[in-house]
Every structure is written in structure tokens, then in C-alpha cells.
Design a protein around this motif. Structure first.
Motif, PDB file in Angstrom:
ATOM      1  N   LEU A 176       5.731  17.040  -1.300  1.00  0.00           N
ATOM      2  CA  LEU A 176       7.005  16.326  -1.156  1.00  0.00           C
ATOM      3  C   LEU A 176       7.062  15.054  -2.004  1.00  0.00           C
ATOM      4  O   LEU A 176       7.368  13.965  -1.493  1.00  0.00           O
ATOM      5  CB  LEU A 176       7.257  15.990   0.320  1.00  0.00           C
ATOM      6  N   PRO A 177       6.770  15.139  -3.303  1.00  0.00           N
ATOM      7  CA  PRO A 177       6.784  13.937  -4.133  1.00  0.00           C
ATOM      8  C   PRO A 177       8.155  13.270  -4.222  1.00  0.00           C
ATOM      9  O   PRO A 177       8.249  12.070  -4.533  1.00  0.00           O
ATOM     10  CB  PRO A 177       6.330  14.447  -5.509  1.00  0.00           C
ATOM     11  N   ASP A 178       9.229  14.020  -3.952  1.00  0.00           N
ATOM     12  CA  ASP A 178      10.574  13.450  -3.982  1.00  0.00           C
ATOM     13  C   ASP A 178      10.918  12.708  -2.689  1.00  0.00           C
ATOM     14  O   ASP A 178      12.007  12.124  -2.583  1.00  0.00           O
ATOM     15  CB  ASP A 178      11.613  14.547  -4.224  1.00  0.00           C
ATOM     16  N   TYR A 179      10.012  12.752  -1.724  1.00  0.00           N
ATOM     17  CA  TYR A 179      10.236  12.080  -0.436  1.00  0.00           C
ATOM     18  C   TYR A 179       9.024  11.207  -0.098  1.00  0.00           C
ATOM     19  O   TYR A 179       8.304  11.458   0.872  1.00  0.00           O
ATOM     20  CB  TYR A 179      10.466  13.108   0.675  1.00  0.00           C
ATOM     21  N   LEU A 235       9.958   9.392   5.682  1.00  0.00           N
ATOM     22  CA  LEU A 235       9.844   9.772   4.279  1.00  0.00           C
ATOM     23  C   LEU A 235      11.158   9.522   3.553  1.00  0.00           C
ATOM     24  O   LEU A 235      12.236   9.597   4.148  1.00  0.00           O
ATOM     25  CB  LEU A 235       9.480  11.261   4.149  1.00  0.00           C
ATOM     26  N   GLY A 236      11.057   9.251   2.249  1.00  0.00           N
ATOM     27  CA  GLY A 236      12.240   9.074   1.424  1.00  0.00           C
ATOM     28  C   GLY A 236      12.413   7.640   0.982  1.00  0.00           C
ATOM     29  O   GLY A 236      11.620   6.755   1.320  1.00  0.00           O
ATOM     30  N   ASN A 237      13.462   7.393   0.219  1.00  0.00           N
ATOM     31  CA  ASN A 237      13.710   6.029  -0.220  1.00  0.00           C
ATOM     32  C   ASN A 237      14.507   5.263   0.837  1.00  0.00           C
ATOM     33  O   ASN A 237      14.895   5.814   1.870  1.00  0.00           O
ATOM     34  CB  ASN A 237      14.443   6.006  -1.580  1.00  0.00           C
ATOM     35  N   PRO A 256       5.492  22.810   1.969  1.00  0.00           N
ATOM     36  CA  PRO A 256       6.800  22.278   2.363  1.00  0.00           C
ATOM     37  C   PRO A 256       7.644  21.901   1.146  1.00  0.00           C
ATOM     38  O   PRO A 256       7.125  21.440   0.140  1.00  0.00           O
ATOM     39  CB  PRO A 256       6.422  21.037   3.178  1.00  0.00           C
ATOM     40  N   THR A 257       8.951  22.102   1.268  1.00  0.00           N
ATOM     41  CA  THR A 257       9.885  21.681   0.217  1.00  0.00           C
ATOM     42  C   THR A 257      10.849  20.617   0.717  1.00  0.00           C
ATOM     43  O   THR A 257      11.495  19.944  -0.078  1.00  0.00           O
ATOM     44  CB  THR A 257      10.698  22.883  -0.303  1.00  0.00           C
ATOM     45  N   CYS A 295       0.857  -1.185   0.000  1.00  0.00           N
ATOM     46  CA  CYS A 295       0.000   0.000   0.000  1.00  0.00           C
ATOM     47  C   CYS A 295       0.893   1.236   0.000  1.00  0.00           C
ATOM     48  O   CYS A 295       1.622   1.481   0.971  1.00  0.00           O
ATOM     49  CB  CYS A 295      -0.909  -0.003   1.229  1.00  0.00           C
ATOM     50  N   GLU A 296       0.869   1.980  -1.099  1.00  0.00           N
ATOM     51  CA  GLU A 296       1.625   3.225  -1.183  1.00  0.00           C
ATOM     52  C   GLU A 296       0.862   4.335  -0.458  1.00  0.00           C
ATOM     53  O   GLU A 296      -0.363   4.316  -0.376  1.00  0.00           O
ATOM     54  CB  GLU A 296       1.824   3.627  -2.646  1.00  0.00           C
ATOM     55  N   SER A 297       1.606   5.307   0.068  1.00  0.00           N
ATOM     56  CA  SER A 297       0.992   6.449   0.751  1.00  0.00           C
ATOM     57  C   SER A 297       1.425   7.747   0.091  1.00  0.00           C
ATOM     58  O   SER A 297       2.486   7.819  -0.536  1.00  0.00           O
ATOM     59  CB  SER A 297       1.382   6.473   2.233  1.00  0.00           C
ATOM     60  N   THR A 298       0.594   8.779   0.255  1.00  0.00           N
ATOM     61  CA  THR A 298       0.853  10.090  -0.333  1.00  0.00           C
ATOM     62  C   THR A 298       0.665  11.169   0.724  1.00  0.00           C
ATOM     63  O   THR A 298      -0.325  11.152   1.461  1.00  0.00           O
ATOM     64  CB  THR A 298      -0.108  10.360  -1.503  1.00  0.00           C
ATOM     65  N   ILE A 299       1.626  12.103   0.790  1.00  0.00           N
ATOM     66  CA  ILE A 299       1.470  13.285   1.640  1.00  0.00           C
ATOM     67  C   ILE A 299       0.696  14.317   0.830  1.00  0.00           C
ATOM     68  O   ILE A 299       1.077  14.651  -0.297  1.00  0.00           O
ATOM     69  CB  ILE A 299       2.836  13.873   2.040  1.00  0.00           C
TER      70      ILE A 299
END
Length: 297
Positions: free
Chosen positions: A257-260, A203-205, A179-180, A162-166
């Protein structure tokens, strides 16, 4: 009286530690539990338990009888499984515990409809609860749980991730600076799950995972309530991607924060035991695995 039931009552008393708890688990009256225990002691011609106001303990005879009772129950399960396997069609009631999100956004109606088209004599009874339940005490056959880690003592089969999204609503973002970096979440009103007691979002990979302390003025034990609060502009949430995908497409929510991205959580079906599993239970588990393979979560 039924000696197999008497054996089950005796084993349950020992495993649960009291006659009152055994009565709850077995859905019997206290007096009936006492009658079955007396039947076991008459049958074995021995006192099986030391009774006191605080606790129960096995006598030496009780220890021996306990193993024989467990073997008797295993044999009874094997015979039931053998009879079930010879039936042409899986049938009967399967009680599944799951969160409201899993029930309403994933299982109903597509899985329920597909299962009943294929196995019309299986009856699904969904027990919807956002808190974890005791499979034995609540008489649950299967539970679907979403977690980054499961208790290693649980018997389970993985269904998927299950993926999550902020995310937040445009209205909320008009009142603050988006936020950046993950640490920026510390200054925002973050809407959280009640059961995430540490207030930490990760958050993050895998190689650059960051832990951020978050807080806010609203929490809930279900994603549905958090989603509605986020849509209303109450703050920032970490929600299942499956639940917010359509709102991101319409612009009602904005991904942050799509990069995290938060690390995915596993979706698991949890059950009592692999041994002597009824055919209907195994059929439903296999159907769940097949169904989740078709989903993009």
C-alpha cells in the motif's frame, strides 16, 4: 542533618502523597524519610502534616513551610546551575530512557561515539524500555519518545519525524492476496504493537486519512520482535521505515500500500523542566537535535 535534603524530603512527601512513595523516589529508607520530616518539624517548630492510616494532609503551618521549602530548593538549583555554567567542560551522568529500536538502530554507536568524542567527560546511561517510564520515579534525565501526539503536560523538544512502512515478506504474500486498498488489511494477519490497544491503523495523507481495524495472532511491545516475525513470514506489520529500509532493498520484505502511507510520528526528547536545567543536560539535548538533523528516518 542537611536542611536542604530535609526540605526535599518534605516536598516529595507532599507531592507523592505518602512517606513510602517518597522513600522510593528518593532512594531512602522509610526511617530516614521519617528522620528528615522530624527534622523539618523541629526546624520550623510546628507540626507540618496530619497523619492517618490512609492519607497525609498538610496543616496550616505545613502549607506555609511547603512554599518556603520549594523556594529553598529553587535557590539551591540556581546555585548549582550557576556553578555548572562556570565549568569549562560539561560532565556527569545523563540517564536517557528510550525504546530498544531507538537505542540500537539510532543512538548506538554513532550518537554515543560522536558525543564522547566531543564531550569525553559526559557519561551516558541508557535505560532501554519499550514501555513509558516515570521520569521522576525512575530518575531519568531525558526520555526519547515516538508518538503522533504527546501528553500536553510534558515538556519536550522535537527531534524529527519517524516514517512508517506497511510490509510483509515474499513468503507470507505467496500464501495470500496482497492488499490493494487499506480495507484489505482486515482479512490479513496483522502483527501489532501491544500498546496500540485500539487495533486501528491509520493510513493515507492528511486529507484522505483512512482508519482500518486490524487483528492478528502476534503482538509485541518492541519493533525488533515485530520485524523478526515479519521477516519470518508471520504476517503484515507497520514498522519504522528506518528499520526496514535495507530489507526492502534486498527483497527480504515487500512494501504494501505505498499509496496509503501511515502518517509520520514525531520523535521528541522529554525532560523534567526548562527552569535551571543543568548545563550537561542542555548540552546532550542540543547534541541530540544536531544528530537527528543528519538522519533520514
Amino acid at each position: 542533618m542537611d536542611r536542604i535534603t530535609a526540605a526535599e524530603v518534605f516536598v516529595t512527601i507532599v507531592e507523592r502523597g505518602s512517606m513510602i512513595e517518597a522513600a522510593k523516589v528518593l532512594d531512602m529508607s522509610r526511617s530516614m524519610v521519617t528522620r528528615y520530616l522530624n527534622e523539618m518539624e523541629t526546624w520550623s517548630d510546628a507540626r507540618l502534616l496530619h497523619r492517618s492510616t490512609r492519607r497525609l494532609s498538610l496543616t496550616s503551618s505545613g502549607e506555609i513551610v511547603l512554599e518556603h521549602c520549594r523556594q529553598l530548593l529553587r535557590t539551591a538549583e540556581e546555585l548549582a546551575a550557576l556553578a555548572s555554567s562556570s565549568t569549562s567542560e560539561p560532565s556527569g551522568v545523563i540517564r536517557i530512557s528510550c525504546s530498544q529500536f531507538v537505542a540500537e538502530d539510532i543512538l548506538v554507536p554513532d550518537f554515543v561515539k560522536a558525543l564522547h568524542q566531543r564531550y569525553p567527560t559526559i557519561v551516558l546511561d541508557l535505560h532501554i524500555a519499550d514501555q513509558r517510564v516515570d521520569l521522576v520515579e525512575d530518575r531519568i534525565d531525558l526520555a526519547i519518545r515516538i508518538a503522533q501526539e504527546l501528553d500536553p503536560s510534558l515538556i519536550s523538544r522535537k527531534l524529527g519525524n519517524c516514517e512508517s512502512t506497511i510490509c510483509a515478506s515474499p513468503a507470507y504474500l505467496q500464501s495470500t492476496t496482497a492488499p490493494t486498498r487499506p480495507e484489505d488489511l482486515g482479512r490479513l494477519n496483522c502483527l501489532t504493537y501491544s500498546y496500540f490497544e485500539d487495533g486501528i491503523w491509520r493510513l493515507g495523507n492528511k486529507d484522505t486519512l483512512e482508519s482500518v481495524s486490524v487483528s492478528g495472532n502476534f503482538s509485541a511491545n518492541g519493533s525488533g520482535s515485530l520485524l523478526r516475525a515479519t521477516l519470518a513470514g508471520c504476517g503484515v506489520s507497520m514498522l519504522p521505515s528506518y528499520a526496514v529500509r535495507s530489507f526492502l532493498q534486498t527483497g527480504e520484505l515487500v512494501e504494501l500500500l505505498p499509496d496509503y502511507p501511515p502518517p509520520p510520528m514525531g520523535i521528541h526528547v522529554v525532560y523534567h523542566s526548562r527552569e535551571h536545567m543543568p548545563r550537561t543536560t542542555r548540552t546532550v539535548i542540543d547534541a541530540l537535535v544536531e544528530y537527528f538533523d543528519t538522519l533520514t528516518l
